[in-house]
Design a protein around this motif. Structure first.
Motif, PDB file in Angstrom:
ATOM      1  N   ILE A   1      26.915   5.261  85.432  1.00  0.00           N
ATOM      2  CA  ILE A   1      25.991   5.243  86.361  1.00  0.00           C
ATOM      3  C   ILE A   1      24.960   6.577  85.983  1.00  0.00           C
ATOM      4  O   ILE A   1      25.485   7.491  85.493  1.00  0.00           O
ATOM      5  CB  ILE A   1      26.440   5.464  87.645  1.00  0.00           C
ATOM      6  N   VAL A   2      23.793   6.268  86.103  1.00  0.00           N
ATOM      7  CA  VAL A   2      22.677   7.379  85.827  1.00  0.00           C
ATOM      8  C   VAL A   2      21.790   7.359  87.183  1.00  0.00           C
ATOM      9  O   VAL A   2      21.060   6.672  87.181  1.00  0.00           O
ATOM     10  CB  VAL A   2      22.016   7.072  84.310  1.00  0.00           C
ATOM     11  N   PRO A   3      21.769   8.294  87.831  1.00  0.00           N
ATOM     12  CA  PRO A   3      20.798   8.302  88.979  1.00  0.00           C
ATOM     13  C   PRO A   3      19.496   8.670  88.318  1.00  0.00           C
ATOM     14  O   PRO A   3      19.068   9.554  87.392  1.00  0.00           O
ATOM     15  CB  PRO A   3      21.082   9.742  89.586  1.00  0.00           C
ATOM     16  N   LEU A   4      18.426   7.772  88.623  1.00  0.00           N
ATOM     17  CA  LEU A   4      17.139   7.947  88.339  1.00  0.00           C
ATOM     18  C   LEU A   4      16.049   8.363  89.098  1.00  0.00           C
ATOM     19  O   LEU A   4      14.912   8.560  88.661  1.00  0.00           O
ATOM     20  CB  LEU A   4      16.627   6.333  88.019  1.00  0.00           C
ATOM     21  N   GLY A   5      16.449   8.962  90.241  1.00  0.00           N
ATOM     22  CA  GLY A   5      15.602   9.391  91.296  1.00  0.00           C
ATOM     23  C   GLY A   5      15.059   8.333  92.107  1.00  0.00           C
ATOM     24  O   GLY A   5      15.002   7.012  91.743  1.00  0.00           O
ATOM     25  N   ASN A   6      14.511   8.492  93.127  1.00  0.00           N
ATOM     26  CA  ASN A   6      13.637   7.786  94.154  1.00  0.00           C
ATOM     27  C   ASN A   6      14.830   6.630  94.729  1.00  0.00           C
ATOM     28  O   ASN A   6      14.287   5.460  94.820  1.00  0.00           O
ATOM     29  CB  ASN A   6      12.400   6.982  93.555  1.00  0.00           C
ATOM     30  N   GLY A   7      15.973   6.804  94.523  1.00  0.00           N
ATOM     31  CA  GLY A   7      17.057   6.064  95.132  1.00  0.00           C
ATOM     32  C   GLY A   7      17.246   5.031  94.535  1.00  0.00           C
ATOM     33  O   GLY A   7      17.996   4.054  94.570  1.00  0.00           O
ATOM     34  N   LYS A   8      17.099   5.168  93.009  1.00  0.00           N
ATOM     35  CA  LYS A   8      17.499   4.036  92.140  1.00  0.00           C
ATOM     36  C   LYS A   8      18.845   4.766  91.049  1.00  0.00           C
ATOM     37  O   LYS A   8      18.814   5.792  90.815  1.00  0.00           O
ATOM     38  CB  LYS A   8      16.321   3.639  91.151  1.00  0.00           C
ATOM     39  N   LEU A   9      19.594   3.724  90.815  1.00  0.00           N
ATOM     40  CA  LEU A   9      20.670   4.073  90.157  1.00  0.00           C
ATOM     41  C   LEU A   9      20.897   2.817  88.742  1.00  0.00           C
ATOM     42  O   LEU A   9      20.877   1.589  88.940  1.00  0.00           O
ATOM     43  CB  LEU A   9      21.860   3.906  90.711  1.00  0.00           C
ATOM     44  N   LEU A  10      21.066   3.582  87.576  1.00  0.00           N
ATOM     45  CA  LEU A  10      21.128   2.666  86.367  1.00  0.00           C
ATOM     46  C   LEU A  10      22.520   2.343  86.251  1.00  0.00           C
ATOM     47  O   LEU A  10      23.424   3.430  86.355  1.00  0.00           O
ATOM     48  CB  LEU A  10      20.703   3.204  85.129  1.00  0.00           C
ATOM     49  N   VAL A  11      22.925   1.406  86.002  1.00  0.00           N
ATOM     50  CA  VAL A  11      24.502   0.990  85.909  1.00  0.00           C
ATOM     51  C   VAL A  11      24.617   0.161  84.720  1.00  0.00           C
ATOM     52  O   VAL A  11      24.072  -0.583  84.084  1.00  0.00           O
ATOM     53  CB  VAL A  11      25.054   0.125  87.004  1.00  0.00           C
ATOM     54  N   ALA A  12      25.629   0.542  84.006  1.00  0.00           N
ATOM     55  CA  ALA A  12      25.881  -0.072  82.530  1.00  0.00           C
ATOM     56  C   ALA A  12      27.322  -0.409  82.331  1.00  0.00           C
ATOM     57  O   ALA A  12      28.253   0.321  82.809  1.00  0.00           O
ATOM     58  CB  ALA A  12      25.348   0.703  81.298  1.00  0.00           C
ATOM     59  N   ASN A  13      27.441  -1.447  81.520  1.00  0.00           N
ATOM     60  CA  ASN A  13      29.011  -1.837  81.205  1.00  0.00           C
ATOM     61  C   ASN A  13      29.343  -1.484  79.664  1.00  0.00           C
ATOM     62  O   ASN A  13      28.268  -1.412  78.944  1.00  0.00           O
ATOM     63  CB  ASN A  13      29.253  -3.446  81.517  1.00  0.00           C
ATOM     64  N   ASP A  14      30.316  -1.283  79.511  1.00  0.00           N
ATOM     65  CA  ASP A  14      30.988  -1.326  78.016  1.00  0.00           C
ATOM     66  C   ASP A  14      31.700  -2.266  77.470  1.00  0.00           C
ATOM     67  O   ASP A  14      32.649  -2.787  78.056  1.00  0.00           O
ATOM     68  CB  ASP A  14      31.641   0.024  77.775  1.00  0.00           C
ATOM     69  N   ASN A  15      30.942  -3.191  76.669  1.00  0.00           N
ATOM     70  CA  ASN A  15      31.353  -4.620  76.738  1.00  0.00           C
ATOM     71  C   ASN A  15      33.037  -4.875  75.940  1.00  0.00           C
ATOM     72  O   ASN A  15      33.354  -6.050  75.787  1.00  0.00           O
ATOM     73  CB  ASN A  15      30.523  -5.539  76.063  1.00  0.00           C
ATOM     74  N   ASN A  16      33.221  -3.714  75.009  1.00  0.00           N
ATOM     75  CA  ASN A  16      34.689  -3.706  74.283  1.00  0.00           C
ATOM     76  C   ASN A  16      34.517  -4.740  73.204  1.00  0.00           C
ATOM     77  O   ASN A  16      35.582  -5.538  73.310  1.00  0.00           O
ATOM     78  CB  ASN A  16      35.686  -3.558  75.417  1.00  0.00           C
TER      79      ASN A  16
ATOM     80  N   LYS B   1      19.957  -0.960  99.610  1.00  0.00           N
ATOM     81  CA  LYS B   1      21.093  -0.888  99.382  1.00  0.00           C
ATOM     82  C   LYS B   1      21.767  -1.805  98.338  1.00  0.00           C
ATOM     83  O   LYS B   1      22.878  -1.571  97.524  1.00  0.00           O
ATOM     84  CB  LYS B   1      21.774  -1.647 100.932  1.00  0.00           C
ATOM     85  N   THR B   2      21.330  -3.104  98.161  1.00  0.00           N
ATOM     86  CA  THR B   2      21.828  -4.035  97.092  1.00  0.00           C
ATOM     87  C   THR B   2      20.773  -4.646  96.448  1.00  0.00           C
ATOM     88  O   THR B   2      21.518  -5.919  95.825  1.00  0.00           O
ATOM     89  CB  THR B   2      22.786  -4.811  98.002  1.00  0.00           C
ATOM     90  N   ARG B   3      19.626  -4.237  96.026  1.00  0.00           N
ATOM     91  CA  ARG B   3      18.796  -4.900  95.255  1.00  0.00           C
ATOM     92  C   ARG B   3      18.909  -4.610  93.774  1.00  0.00           C
ATOM     93  O   ARG B   3      18.924  -3.580  93.282  1.00  0.00           O
ATOM     94  CB  ARG B   3      17.451  -4.481  95.650  1.00  0.00           C
ATOM     95  N   VAL B   4      18.798  -5.749  93.106  1.00  0.00           N
ATOM     96  CA  VAL B   4      18.810  -5.541  91.692  1.00  0.00           C
ATOM     97  C   VAL B   4      17.405  -5.728  91.016  1.00  0.00           C
ATOM     98  O   VAL B   4      16.731  -6.489  91.558  1.00  0.00           O
ATOM     99  CB  VAL B   4      19.767  -6.941  91.162  1.00  0.00           C
ATOM    100  N   GLU B   5      16.999  -4.934  90.071  1.00  0.00           N
ATOM    101  CA  GLU B   5      15.527  -4.981  89.500  1.00  0.00           C
ATOM    102  C   GLU B   5      15.568  -5.202  88.276  1.00  0.00           C
ATOM    103  O   GLU B   5      16.326  -4.717  87.430  1.00  0.00           O
ATOM    104  CB  GLU B   5      15.053  -3.579  89.477  1.00  0.00           C
ATOM    105  N   ALA B   6      14.648  -6.073  88.072  1.00  0.00           N
ATOM    106  CA  ALA B   6      14.405  -6.701  86.399  1.00  0.00           C
ATOM    107  C   ALA B   6      13.771  -5.369  85.742  1.00  0.00           C
ATOM    108  O   ALA B   6      12.878  -4.931  86.187  1.00  0.00           O
ATOM    109  CB  ALA B   6      13.476  -7.680  86.485  1.00  0.00           C
ATOM    110  N   ARG B   7      14.140  -5.295  84.342  1.00  0.00           N
ATOM    111  CA  ARG B   7      13.719  -4.442  83.392  1.00  0.00           C
ATOM    112  C   ARG B   7      13.323  -5.116  82.145  1.00  0.00           C
ATOM    113  O   ARG B   7      14.188  -5.540  81.820  1.00  0.00           O
ATOM    114  CB  ARG B   7      14.343  -3.180  83.333  1.00  0.00           C
TER     115      ARG B   7
END
Length: 174
Positions: free
Chosen positions: A128-143, A168-174
């Motif tokens: 998890i990486v806090p990006l500021g302005n209430g946004k959070l980057l979340v990533a998985n390690d696919n093993n 609260k629960t919005r996903v954003e495309a990048r």
């Protein structure tokens, strides 16, 4: 620095306790101050933790299951020194990564958990990486090639999403 153990300590009688320690970067020593974080179930792990203020921390808690078997992929907020009645850090759910609103249907049709709601149900949700302005980057390690949450029998990609915590629960495309 505030390292937190991923799993329980072998000699800890409480299988849900995960310890957070304080490390002084100036003296290069642990200060002796610790806090107890309690996971939701005995088998849950702490995948990551990030300070978002002087004493506020986001903690990524997860189980070791993927796809439809996944039960816990959550981000909680704790404040060091603020305990609940049991003496563990009081935690507040910030986002449930298995139940993300996805009104734009990002990824719909690309396997399990895509569409609305969107689910980030990977075994190793570990960043998890806090990006500021209430946004959070979340990533998985696919093993790679071991995990197959999206399409059983097909190794998962490494996925990264940005979650708008204000919504609260919005996903954003990048």
């Amino acid at each position: 620095l505030y390292p937190i153990v991923e799993n329980r300590l072998l000699d800890d009688p409480d299988p849900r306790r995960r310890l957070i320690a304080e490390f002084d970067t100036k003296t290069k020593r642990y200060t002796g101050r610790t806090w107890a974080y309690r996971v939701d179930t005995d088998v849950n792990l702490v995948g990551d933790a990030q300070l978002v203020g002087r004493t506020k921390m986001l903690v990524l808690e997860r189980d070791n299951f993927d796809g439809e078997a996944a039960v816990t992929k959550r981000v909680y907020e704790v404040e060091l020194g603020k305990n609940d009645r049991s003496g563990q850090l009081a935690k507040k759910l910030v986002v449930d990564l298995l139940k993300l609103d996805n009104p734009g249907d990002i990824g719909e049709g690309d396997g399990w958990g895509t569409g609305d709601p969107f689910s980030f149900g990977f075994v190793s949700v570990e960043t998890i990486v806090p990006l500021g302005n209430g946004k959070l980057l979340v990533a998985n390690d696919n093993n790679y090639p071991g995990n197959a949450a999206r399409n059983p029998g097909t190794p998962d990609d490494t996925e990264m999403i940005i979650v708008d915590m204000k919504a609260k629960t919005r996903v954003e495309a990048r």
